[in-house]
Write an enzyme that holds these catalytic residues in place. Structure first.
Site, PDB file in Angstrom:
ATOM      1  N   ALA A  64      26.693  14.709  15.245  1.00  0.00           N
ATOM      2  CA  ALA A  64      25.886  15.510  14.319  1.00  0.00           C
ATOM      3  C   ALA A  64      24.437  15.492  14.785  1.00  0.00           C
ATOM      4  CB  ALA A  64      25.969  14.930  12.911  1.00  0.00           C
ATOM      5  N   LYS A  65      23.612  16.311  14.215  1.00  0.00           N
ATOM      6  CA  LYS A  65      22.170  16.221  14.455  1.00  0.00           C
ATOM      7  C   LYS A  65      21.454  16.956  13.336  1.00  0.00           C
ATOM      8  CE  LYS A  65      19.443  14.556  17.769  1.00  0.00           C
ATOM      9  NZ  LYS A  65      19.741  13.458  18.712  1.00  0.00           N
TER      10      LYS A  65
END
Ligand code: NAD
Length: 418
Positions: free
Chosen positions: A103-104
């Site tokens: 994720a980011k």
């Protein structure tokens, strides 16, 4: 061929696909992030005005475990950029075999122009914005550009306030006082230094006395420079967003750290230390044994790659080499140690922090660093095995083969819902 971060990440996947044993339908799924949330973040500035910032959280893939990835504060943040970074996190956690997905997150802002109170409001509001999609077993954020221990503490506090009890494992990279681990601040730079040393061994070259240039002198770049210097390398050039310094005889890295902690930026250090000033563009073209980009994406462009004189590139930053530049470097036989291995030290120690939180037990710095080294060594060996066995054109493709197969296998075993 495209030079944007998302196009770059997808092109890297496509390049590895012919060498990897991944089901066609699964590969198609891997090209599409699972979800991305966009949030509006109204903040009251210190002068009483209201400014609305834009934030994102992309959850790319979770076949192998909870989503994991940092939060970036930067004017250049965009939905495409966080998507690319979330993809890279997916391949990175898979390559070093952590039970995580990728994720980011990010907020479009310039935190250097914000007060501490404004940054705290922004962090708390962003946490509120994404809190329904994060959680210790769901998605665990961490620091990235312009965020660090303090932002992680605010995130943890905000999330815990909504939960009604302390929930330290919702985030990693926290201060030790609120559940952080020994060794996390240095972990990414330590990993870069360790993998650089392994790369020198692999190339049968001596790190002792080797010349190194590091672009970016934040969390990752400064620790990388300091540790490589302590391993015997000569750090001859470093830079940050304000400019850089160069001394062919080697720089005193600790002295530069001192200067930045007193002055905020590197600009001006050349007068202080009688070193030569150097801009970021020239630093990338220096004749050194190893060039280490440790700032932002896409700095090694096709034209930089054509003129680059380093014998080795170690990608401490995420996505510093464009697809076109990669092709030039491959043609010129300049090895590139890919980001998904070189900077994996950060997420490895984040994982160790999360494990300690869930066990409510703390490890010593030695235990953390030993495990970090072990996991990086395994990832390095698996990348090299794939490079040899699959005859991939470069190390990045080999690293992707390992990662894609691992994530692909998890998807195959789990099946396609419904
Ligand atoms: P940071 O905010 O601590 O430091 C960033 C550094 O880059 C600063 O010195 C800044 O001045 C410099 N910089 C910014 N824009 C620049 C430009 N245009 N030209 C030259 N220098 C510039 O960030 P960080 O945490 O050190 O992250 C650096 C890179 O490492 C990023 O690509 C990040 O995604 C990656 N990374 C970070 C971690 C981590 O644990 N922090 C983990 C893995 C990868």
């Amino acid at each position: 061929m495209t030079d944007d971060a998302l196009g770059n990440m997808l092109a890297q996947m496509e390049a590895a696909e012919p060498y990897a044993d991944v089901d066609e339908g699964v590969f198609e799924r891997l090209k599409h992030p699972e979800r991305t949330l966009k949030v509006s973040l109204p903040i009251e500035r210190d002068d009483g005005s209201v400014e609305v910032y834009e934030g994102f959280r992309c959850q790319f893939d979770s076949a192998r475990g909870p989503y994991k990835g940092g939060i970036r504060y930067h004017p250049g943040v965009s939905m495409d950029e966080v998507t690319a970074l979330a993809g890279w996190m997916t391949w990175k956690t898979a390559l070093v075999d952590l039970p995580y997905g990728g994720a980011k997150g990010g907020v479009v802002c310039d935190p250097t122009e914000m007060s501490r109170r404004e940054r705290e409001s922004l962090t708390r509001r962003y946490t509120e914005g994404i809190r329904r999609m994060i959680g210790p077993d769901v998605d665990v954020p961490a620091p990235d550009i312009n965020t660090g221990q303090q932002e992680m503490a605010w995130l943890m506090d905000t999330y815990s306030m909504y939960g009604g009890y302390v929930i330290p494992d919702v985030v990693t990279g926290k201060p030790i006082e609120v559940g952080g681990t020994a060794g996390r601040v240095e972990a990414t730079g330590r990993g870069v230094a360790i993998t650089t040393r392994r790369m020198f061994e692999y190339l049968d070259r001596d790190l002792d006395g080797a010349t190194v240039a590091v672009q970016g002198f934040g969390n990752v770049g400064s620790v990388t420079a300091r540790l490589l210097s302590s391993m015997g390398a000569d750090v001859v050039a470093v830079s940050d967003v304000s400019g850089g310094v160069h001394d062919p005889d080697g720089l005193d890295v600790m002295d530069i750290e001192r200067y930045i902690s007193e002055n905020g930026v590197m600009a001006g250090y050349e007068d202080d230390a009688a070193a030569d000033a150097i801009d970021n563009d020239h630093l990338l073209r220096l004749d050194v044994d190893a060039l280490i980009p440790a700032a932002i994406e896409n700095v090694i462009t096709e034209s930089v790659a054509e003129e680059l004189r380093a014998d080795l590139v170690v990608e401490a930053a995420n996505g510093p080499t464009t697809v076109a530049a990669d092709a030039v470097l491959r043609e010129r036989d300049v090895p590139v140690l890919p980001d998904i291995l070189a900077n994996a030290g950060g997420v490895i120690v984040s994982y160790l922090e999360w494990v300690q939180n869930s066990q409510q037990y703390s490890w010593s710095l030695q235990e953390v660093n030993d495990d970090l080294e072990l996991k990086l060594a395994r990832g390095f060996d698996e990348m090299l095995d794939a490079y040899t066995a699959r005859e991939t054109p470069d190390l990045r493709t080999a690293a992707y083969v390992v990662a894609l197969e691992r994530v692909g296998k998890a998807h195959e075993i789990r099946g396609l819902f419904p």
